[in-house]
Design a protein around this motif. Sequence first.
Motif, PDB file in Angstrom:
ATOM      1  N   MET A   1      32.708  40.514 -44.332  1.00 39.11           N
ATOM      2  CA  MET A   1      31.884  40.970 -45.445  1.00 39.11           C
ATOM      3  C   MET A   1      30.989  42.130 -44.995  1.00 39.11           C
ATOM      4  O   MET A   1      30.461  42.155 -43.880  1.00 39.11           O
ATOM      5  CB  MET A   1      31.018  39.801 -45.927  1.00 39.11           C
ATOM      6  CG  MET A   1      30.245  40.121 -47.169  1.00 39.11           C
ATOM      7  SD  MET A   1      29.067  38.849 -47.550  1.00 39.11           S
ATOM      8  CE  MET A   1      29.110  38.881 -49.335  1.00 39.11           C
ATOM      9  N   GLN A   3      28.042  43.046 -45.998  1.00 39.77           N
ATOM     10  CA  GLN A   3      26.631  42.733 -45.784  1.00 39.77           C
ATOM     11  C   GLN A   3      26.390  42.095 -44.421  1.00 39.77           C
ATOM     12  O   GLN A   3      25.387  42.347 -43.758  1.00 39.77           O
ATOM     13  CB  GLN A   3      26.125  41.808 -46.895  1.00 39.77           C
ATOM     14  CG  GLN A   3      25.952  42.538 -48.221  1.00 39.77           C
ATOM     15  CD  GLN A   3      25.519  41.607 -49.338  1.00 39.77           C
ATOM     16  OE1 GLN A   3      25.970  40.472 -49.407  1.00 39.77           O
ATOM     17  NE2 GLN A   3      24.654  42.087 -50.208  1.00 39.77           N
ATOM     18  N   GLU A   4      27.327  41.264 -43.992  1.00 39.38           N
ATOM     19  CA  GLU A   4      27.176  40.599 -42.697  1.00 39.38           C
ATOM     20  C   GLU A   4      27.374  41.564 -41.537  1.00 39.38           C
ATOM     21  O   GLU A   4      26.706  41.477 -40.509  1.00 39.38           O
ATOM     22  CB  GLU A   4      28.153  39.425 -42.589  1.00 39.38           C
ATOM     23  CG  GLU A   4      27.744  38.277 -43.498  1.00 39.38           C
ATOM     24  CD  GLU A   4      28.699  37.099 -43.417  1.00 39.38           C
ATOM     25  OE1 GLU A   4      29.549  37.097 -42.503  1.00 39.38           O
ATOM     26  OE2 GLU A   4      28.576  36.198 -44.255  1.00 39.38           O
ATOM     27  N   SER A   5      28.276  42.499 -41.742  1.00 37.68           N
ATOM     28  CA  SER A   5      28.493  43.519 -40.731  1.00 37.68           C
ATOM     29  C   SER A   5      27.250  44.388 -40.552  1.00 37.68           C
ATOM     30  O   SER A   5      26.844  44.714 -39.438  1.00 37.68           O
ATOM     31  CB  SER A   5      29.692  44.378 -41.130  1.00 37.68           C
ATOM     32  OG  SER A   5      29.714  45.563 -40.386  1.00 37.68           O
ATOM     33  N   LYS A   7      24.270  43.472 -41.312  1.00 40.20           N
ATOM     34  CA  LYS A   7      23.169  42.634 -40.849  1.00 40.20           C
ATOM     35  C   LYS A   7      23.110  42.607 -39.323  1.00 40.20           C
ATOM     36  O   LYS A   7      22.032  42.557 -38.728  1.00 40.20           O
ATOM     37  CB  LYS A   7      23.345  41.207 -41.398  1.00 40.20           C
ATOM     38  CG  LYS A   7      22.157  40.305 -41.117  1.00 40.20           C
ATOM     39  CD  LYS A   7      22.320  38.962 -41.794  1.00 40.20           C
ATOM     40  CE  LYS A   7      21.140  38.054 -41.461  1.00 40.20           C
ATOM     41  NZ  LYS A   7      21.260  36.755 -42.130  1.00 40.20           N
ATOM     42  N   LYS A   8      24.271  42.670 -38.707  1.00 40.57           N
ATOM     43  CA  LYS A   8      24.320  42.673 -37.244  1.00 40.57           C
ATOM     44  C   LYS A   8      23.676  43.936 -36.677  1.00 40.57           C
ATOM     45  O   LYS A   8      23.223  43.968 -35.540  1.00 40.57           O
ATOM     46  CB  LYS A   8      25.782  42.587 -36.767  1.00 40.57           C
ATOM     47  CG  LYS A   8      26.382  41.211 -36.937  1.00 40.57           C
ATOM     48  CD  LYS A   8      27.855  41.208 -36.542  1.00 40.57           C
ATOM     49  CE  LYS A   8      28.538  39.921 -36.997  1.00 40.57           C
ATOM     50  NZ  LYS A   8      30.007  40.110 -37.070  1.00 40.57           N
ATOM     51  N   GLN A   9      23.675  44.992 -37.491  1.00 40.66           N
ATOM     52  CA  GLN A   9      23.111  46.254 -37.019  1.00 40.66           C
ATOM     53  C   GLN A   9      21.627  46.384 -37.348  1.00 40.66           C
ATOM     54  O   GLN A   9      20.973  47.349 -36.970  1.00 40.66           O
ATOM     55  CB  GLN A   9      23.861  47.423 -37.672  1.00 40.66           C
ATOM     56  CG  GLN A   9      25.339  47.442 -37.343  1.00 40.66           C
ATOM     57  CD  GLN A   9      26.078  48.471 -38.184  1.00 40.66           C
ATOM     58  OE1 GLN A   9      25.707  49.636 -38.219  1.00 40.66           O
ATOM     59  NE2 GLN A   9      27.117  48.035 -38.877  1.00 40.66           N
ATOM     60  N   GLY A 107      16.973  43.519 -49.868  1.00 38.03           N
ATOM     61  CA  GLY A 107      18.259  43.785 -49.245  1.00 38.03           C
ATOM     62  C   GLY A 107      18.612  45.256 -49.236  1.00 38.03           C
ATOM     63  O   GLY A 107      19.186  45.763 -48.280  1.00 38.03           O
ATOM     64  N   CYS A 110      17.105  47.016 -46.218  1.00 38.82           N
ATOM     65  CA  CYS A 110      17.858  46.778 -44.982  1.00 38.82           C
ATOM     66  C   CYS A 110      19.147  47.582 -44.987  1.00 38.82           C
ATOM     67  O   CYS A 110      19.491  48.260 -44.016  1.00 38.82           O
ATOM     68  CB  CYS A 110      18.190  45.294 -44.845  1.00 38.82           C
ATOM     69  SG  CYS A 110      16.750  44.217 -44.835  1.00 38.82           S
ATOM     70  N   HIS A 111      19.843  47.501 -46.089  1.00 41.28           N
ATOM     71  CA  HIS A 111      21.130  48.157 -46.269  1.00 41.28           C
ATOM     72  C   HIS A 111      21.001  49.668 -46.059  1.00 41.28           C
ATOM     73  O   HIS A 111      21.738  50.271 -45.272  1.00 41.28           O
ATOM     74  CB  HIS A 111      21.609  47.852 -47.703  1.00 41.28           C
ATOM     75  CG  HIS A 111      23.063  48.091 -47.934  1.00 41.28           C
ATOM     76  ND1 HIS A 111      23.944  47.055 -48.154  1.00 41.28           N
ATOM     77  CD2 HIS A 111      23.781  49.222 -48.013  1.00 41.28           C
ATOM     78  CE1 HIS A 111      25.156  47.562 -48.349  1.00 41.28           C
ATOM     79  NE2 HIS A 111      25.080  48.864 -48.266  1.00 41.28           N
ATOM     80  N   ASP A 131      17.320  32.069 -49.988  1.00 42.34           N
ATOM     81  CA  ASP A 131      16.954  31.213 -48.854  1.00 42.34           C
ATOM     82  C   ASP A 131      15.856  30.211 -49.231  1.00 42.34           C
ATOM     83  O   ASP A 131      14.993  29.885 -48.423  1.00 42.34           O
ATOM     84  CB  ASP A 131      16.499  32.079 -47.667  1.00 42.34           C
ATOM     85  CG  ASP A 131      16.553  31.290 -46.361  1.00 42.34           C
ATOM     86  OD1 ASP A 131      17.111  30.181 -46.342  1.00 42.34           O
ATOM     87  OD2 ASP A 131      16.016  31.800 -45.356  1.00 42.34           O
ATOM     88  N   SER A 159      15.831  28.462 -44.049  1.00 39.86           N
ATOM     89  CA  SER A 159      16.508  28.622 -42.762  1.00 39.86           C
ATOM     90  C   SER A 159      15.514  28.743 -41.610  1.00 39.86           C
ATOM     91  O   SER A 159      15.893  28.673 -40.441  1.00 39.86           O
ATOM     92  CB  SER A 159      17.394  29.874 -42.795  1.00 39.86           C
ATOM     93  OG  SER A 159      16.595  31.036 -42.852  1.00 39.86           O
TER      94      SER A 159
END
Length: 225
Positions: A1, A3-5, A7-9, A107, A110-111, A131, A159
């Motif tokens: 996905m 967004q997850e990719s 998020k790692k950055q 979001g 961040c994006h 969350d 979380s």
Amino acid sequence: MIQESLKKQLITENGFNWSCETLKYVGGVDLSFSKNHPSIACASLLVLDFQTLDVVYEDFAIVDLTVPYVPGFLAFREAPVLLELIEKMKKSAISSFPQVLMVDGFGLACHLGVLADLPTIGIGKSLHHVDGLTQTRVKQLLQANEDSSSDIIPLIGDSGSTLGAAMRSSEGSSKPIFISVGHRISLASAIEIVKVSCKYRVPEPIRQPNADIRSKSHLRKHGLS
DNA sequence: GCGACAG
DNA sequence: ATCTTGTCGC
């Protein structure tokens, strides 16, 4: 996905060599929508002098958005055109290129930060339910904190991670603004910058584009609006 | 009881 | 986003 990719950055610590004292230019981006035609919007990028809060740069783009608004996926709708405005300014090598950028939405901040490789701060005028965060929960926390020294409470999700903070930027206002962790900046630094740039409830870099576009489209209401 | 949800 | 409602300041 995607967004997850991305998020790692994402980097949630300060990745810059300036401080609140040396910060010179803070940017803001926003989209303003046409009342008549819902898919037509005016995207804006503007830069403020952090010390005086004067607007020193502004650019606009009229766009026809094809991607619909879906909660949780705002960035896929709004990020492309905003990224274009940022790249355009960067290419022009204009001296007032911002050291940090304020963005509407958690979001999206961040994006856009990751894609533009720029420190970003997310600003929310309402809470993004994610969350386990709820409006009532935030209200309770602010209520409980009313007598205490701070008007800022951290937003901690189910979380256990801190997603941002709620801040009452005007005294007695029941409606807080929401500051999110963006990219390449710590929440503490983000809060400091937002506090300084708040003349009213919404910080100037986010408030100014709205006012400006209003007048601009009002001026040209004959053509587009 | 309804609807909840960045922009 | 936009709209509506409420409160306050002009």
